[in-house]
Design an enzyme around this catalytic site. Structure first.
Site, PDB file in Angstrom:
ATOM      1  N   ARG A  23       0.695  -1.237  -0.057  1.00 25.66           N
ATOM      2  CA  ARG A  23       0.003   0.125  -0.013  1.00 25.66           C
ATOM      3  C   ARG A  23       0.913   1.271   0.054  1.00 25.66           C
ATOM      4  NH1 ARG A  23      -5.242  -1.997   1.642  1.00 25.66           N
ATOM      5  NH2 ARG A  23      -6.192   0.113   1.608  1.00 25.66           N
ATOM      6  N   ARG A  27      -2.995   7.033   1.273  1.00 22.34           N
ATOM      7  CA  ARG A  27      -3.308   8.431   1.853  1.00 22.34           C
ATOM      8  C   ARG A  27      -2.166   8.985   2.699  1.00 22.34           C
ATOM      9  NH1 ARG A  27      -8.532   5.620   4.245  1.00 22.34           N
ATOM     10  NH2 ARG A  27      -6.874   4.240   4.133  1.00 22.34           N
ATOM     11  N   ARG A  36      -6.363  12.175  -5.577  1.00 28.20           N
ATOM     12  CA  ARG A  36      -7.584  11.499  -5.193  1.00 28.20           C
ATOM     13  C   ARG A  36      -8.802  12.313  -5.348  1.00 28.20           C
ATOM     14  NH1 ARG A  36     -11.499   9.971  -4.324  1.00 28.20           N
ATOM     15  NH2 ARG A  36     -12.576   8.641  -2.764  1.00 28.20           N
ATOM     16  N   ASP A  73      -7.117  -2.019  -6.976  1.00 28.11           N
ATOM     17  CA  ASP A  73      -7.710  -2.587  -5.735  1.00 28.11           C
ATOM     18  C   ASP A  73      -8.118  -4.259  -5.674  1.00 28.11           C
ATOM     19  OD1 ASP A  73      -8.476  -1.390  -2.794  1.00 28.11           O
ATOM     20  OD2 ASP A  73      -9.813  -2.864  -3.354  1.00 28.11           O
ATOM     21  N   TYR A 149     -15.011 -10.674   1.466  1.00 23.96           N
ATOM     22  CA  TYR A 149     -15.730  -9.382   0.990  1.00 23.96           C
ATOM     23  C   TYR A 149     -17.015  -9.609   0.243  1.00 23.96           C
ATOM     24  CZ  TYR A 149     -11.832  -6.813   2.749  1.00 23.96           C
ATOM     25  OH  TYR A 149     -10.636  -6.364   3.517  1.00 23.96           O
TER      26      TYR A 149
HETATM   27  O1  CP3 Z   1      -0.192  -0.968  -2.564  1.00 22.73           O
HETATM   28  C1  CP3 Z   1      -0.668   0.065  -3.457  1.00 22.73           C
HETATM   29  O2  CP3 Z   1       0.114   0.942  -3.036  1.00 22.73           O
HETATM   30  C2  CP3 Z   1      -1.509  -0.405  -4.608  1.00 22.73           C
HETATM   31  C3  CP3 Z   1      -2.672   0.015  -4.189  1.00 22.73           C
HETATM   32  C4  CP3 Z   1      -3.577  -0.925  -3.333  1.00 22.73           C
HETATM   33  C5  CP3 Z   1      -4.723  -0.599  -2.757  1.00 22.73           C
HETATM   34  N1  CP3 Z   1      -5.617  -1.691  -2.240  1.00 22.73           N
HETATM   35  C6  CP3 Z   1      -5.261   0.911  -2.849  1.00 22.73           C
HETATM   36  C7  CP3 Z   1      -6.241   1.484  -1.988  1.00 22.73           C
HETATM   37  C8  CP3 Z   1      -3.491  -2.259  -3.050  1.00 22.73           C
HETATM   38  C9  CP3 Z   1      -2.267  -3.261  -3.331  1.00 22.73           C
HETATM   39  C10 CP3 Z   1      -4.607  -2.660  -2.490  1.00 22.73           C
HETATM   40  C11 CP3 Z   1      -4.879  -3.984  -1.786  1.00 22.73           C
HETATM   41  C12 CP3 Z   1      -6.058  -4.069  -1.006  1.00 22.73           C
HETATM   42  N2  CP3 Z   1      -7.477  -3.829  -1.093  1.00 22.73           N
HETATM   43  C13 CP3 Z   1      -6.204  -5.349  -0.004  1.00 22.73           C
HETATM   44  C14 CP3 Z   1      -5.146  -6.287   0.453  1.00 22.73           C
HETATM   45  C15 CP3 Z   1      -3.897  -5.590   1.162  1.00 22.73           C
HETATM   46  C16 CP3 Z   1      -4.407  -5.468   2.341  1.00 22.73           C
HETATM   47  O3  CP3 Z   1      -4.224  -4.164   3.063  1.00 22.73           O
HETATM   48  O4  CP3 Z   1      -4.672  -6.233   3.280  1.00 22.73           O
HETATM   49  C17 CP3 Z   1      -7.370  -5.219   0.559  1.00 22.73           C
HETATM   50  C18 CP3 Z   1      -7.883  -6.085   1.664  1.00 22.73           C
HETATM   51  C19 CP3 Z   1      -8.180  -4.083  -0.150  1.00 22.73           C
HETATM   52  C20 CP3 Z   1      -9.679  -3.803   0.092  1.00 22.73           C
HETATM   53  C21 CP3 Z   1      -9.868  -2.376   0.541  1.00 22.73           C
HETATM   54  N3  CP3 Z   1      -9.567  -1.310  -0.266  1.00 22.73           N
HETATM   55  C22 CP3 Z   1     -10.241  -2.013   1.755  1.00 22.73           C
HETATM   56  C23 CP3 Z   1     -10.585  -2.854   2.899  1.00 22.73           C
HETATM   57  C24 CP3 Z   1     -10.088  -0.449   1.771  1.00 22.73           C
HETATM   58  C25 CP3 Z   1     -10.513   0.568   2.757  1.00 22.73           C
HETATM   59  C26 CP3 Z   1      -9.656   0.511   3.845  1.00 22.73           C
HETATM   60  C27 CP3 Z   1      -8.560   1.419   3.607  1.00 22.73           C
HETATM   61  O5  CP3 Z   1      -7.455   1.100   4.041  1.00 22.73           O
HETATM   62  O6  CP3 Z   1      -9.085   2.667   3.138  1.00 22.73           O
HETATM   63  C28 CP3 Z   1      -9.764  -0.297   0.425  1.00 22.73           C
HETATM   64  C29 CP3 Z   1      -9.470   1.164  -0.098  1.00 22.73           C
HETATM   65  C30 CP3 Z   1      -8.136   1.610  -0.591  1.00 22.73           C
HETATM   66  N4  CP3 Z   1      -7.351   0.849  -1.555  1.00 22.73           N
HETATM   67  C31 CP3 Z   1      -7.481   2.996  -0.563  1.00 22.73           C
HETATM   68  C32 CP3 Z   1      -6.234   2.722  -1.197  1.00 22.73           C
HETATM   69  C33 CP3 Z   1      -5.134   3.749  -1.612  1.00 22.73           C
HETATM   70  C34 CP3 Z   1      -7.886   3.853   0.308  1.00 22.73           C
HETATM   71  C35 CP3 Z   1      -9.083   4.802  -0.407  1.00 22.73           C
HETATM   72  C36 CP3 Z   1      -8.944   6.041  -0.634  1.00 22.73           C
HETATM   73  O7  CP3 Z   1      -7.980   6.656  -0.941  1.00 22.73           O
HETATM   74  O8  CP3 Z   1      -9.981   7.072  -0.545  1.00 22.73           O
END
Ligand code: CP3
Length: 342
Positions: A23, A27, A36, A73, A149
């Site tokens: 990740r 943010r 964003r 994602d 999910y």
């Molecule tokens: O790693 C990176 O930089 C690439 C981008 C990436 C995102 N999500 C962007 C994201 C990757 C590799 C993921 C994987 C992901 N997404 C996982 C597996 C990794 C982990 O953390 O366990 C999971 C479970 C998700 C599902 C997901 N996406 C959730 C539960 C959420 C909300 C919680 C949160 O962290 O905000 C997201 C949103 C998300 N995915 C954001 C980002 C940058 C934040 C949303 C925003 O910017 O408004």
């Protein structure tokens, strides 16, 4: 200079380990917030190639990480299959309902590649603007984690609703896992065709699978997934991240066919050294909150990981994704210390 990819091709080099963070685009970066803001929804950002490329490159430009992970994602898959996905501010993901006994009527492959093609386009554009010494990583969620999910309709603490359905209608659940193996493998194959050099499979909720069902619900589906991808790309490096599976790591690393395993922070590296094959590449496993905390504790933890990894080839990473409250200066400090390791 050795690249992250070289680690898979040539094994351990004498230099410091390659480093990237799960990740790493997100943010905690002010420049991410500015991109964003241009998009109404989070998925709009994922589906707009030019912006996804910009965000993918941000952490590499700022910190010079050894790898970029394509900005997308794991929930793009259900969305592209026709299950509506939205990200509500501060509430996390919300998915439209998916009754297990009729999932085939809701999920459809018909428009999948039409929607997912923007991810492949972002990969092509990123690869062409990324320096050759930086590795581009593609990814997907593993079948078990994605199914949780999809059946729960949200991210929750224990995914109780999803698990209850899996126990009660196991035959249908296994069919859903099989369907996901098919979709995820094709999604990963397309990412490789577009230019990713390594892939990571996120099993973020591995710890929620009961030990009695580990083989059926995690091991076999992951095995099938890896073998489908390897049939097309036999030499592709694949990193598995089975978070929370504890001692099942041994079986996971031997039987799934992955080339590397990413360890969460609960795994003692001494256990990994004693139990996992000495040729297995490891990744991890700094606690993301230690990176938030910083100070001497951070420095000591980095040196201790390096020492524990000994002669084993490894990739420096966190035990889970970087947290939004992480100070930029702590990321800089962490990279500085890792690069000073010999
Ligand atoms: O790693 C990176 O930089 C690439 C981008 C990436 C995102 N999500 C962007 C994201 C990757 C590799 C993921 C994987 C992901 N997404 C996982 C597996 C990794 C982990 O953390 O366990 C999971 C479970 C998700 C599902 C997901 N996406 C959730 C539960 C959420 C909300 C919680 C949160 O962290 O905000 C997201 C949103 C998300 N995915 C954001 C980002 C940058 C934040 C949303 C925003 O910017 O408004």
């Amino acid at each position: 200079m050795t690249t992250l990819l070289d680690l898979f091709l040539k094994g351990k080099c004498k230099n410091c380990p390659p480093i990237w963070f799960m990740r790493q685009a997100g943010r905690y970066l002010p420049e991410y917030g500015r991109v964003r803001e241009k998009c109404k929804t989070f998925l709009d950002l994922c589906y707009t190639p030019e912006l996804a490329v910009e965000v993918t490159l941000q952490p590499v430009q700022r910190f010079s990480f050894d790898a970029a992970i394509i900005f997308s994602d794991i929930l793009v898959i259900p969305d592209a299959l026709g299950q509506k996905v939205s990200f509500e501010n501060l509430k996390g993901p919300v998915l439209s309902s998916l009754p297990l006994d009729s999932f085939q009527t809701i999920l459809s492959y018909d428009r999948f590649f039409e929607k997912a093609s923007s991810v492949y386009e972002a990969i092509r554009l990123t690869r062409s603007s990324l320096c050759t010494s930086k590795t581009l990583i593609g990814f997907a969620g593993a079948p078990w984690t994605l199914s949780l999910y999809m059946l729960e309709g949200a991210g929750t603490r224990d995914f109780a609703g999803a698990k209850q359905q899996a126990f009660q209608q196991e035959q249908q659940f296994l069919e859903l896992l099989d369907f996901l193996v098919e979709v995820i493998s094709n999604h990963l194959i397309e990412q490789v065709k577009a230019g990713v050099q390594v892939i990571q499979i996120f099993e973020s909720w591995g710890g929620l699978c009961p030990a009695t069902h580990f083989e059926k619900w995690i091991l076999k589906p992951t095995q099938k997934l890896v073998s489908k991808v390897k049939k097309v790309f036999p030499d592709l490096p694949i990193i598995g991240f089975p978070k929370g599976i504890g001692p099942h790591l041994l079986e996971y690393s031997v039987k799934t066919g992955v080339s590397a395993v990413s360890l969460d922070s609960s795994i003692p590296l001494s256990w990994a050294q004693n139990n996992l094959s000495s040729s297995l590449i490891l990744q991890g496993n700094l606690d993301p909150l230690l990176l938030v905390a910083g100070g001497n504790g951070l420095k000591e933890a980095i040196r201790s990981i390096h020492q524990e990894m000994g002669d084993r080839p490894y990739i420096f990473n966190l035990g889970h994704g970087i947290l939004p409250q992480t100070p930029l200066s702590h990321v800089e400090e962490c990279i500085r210390v890792v690069r000073s390791l010999g």
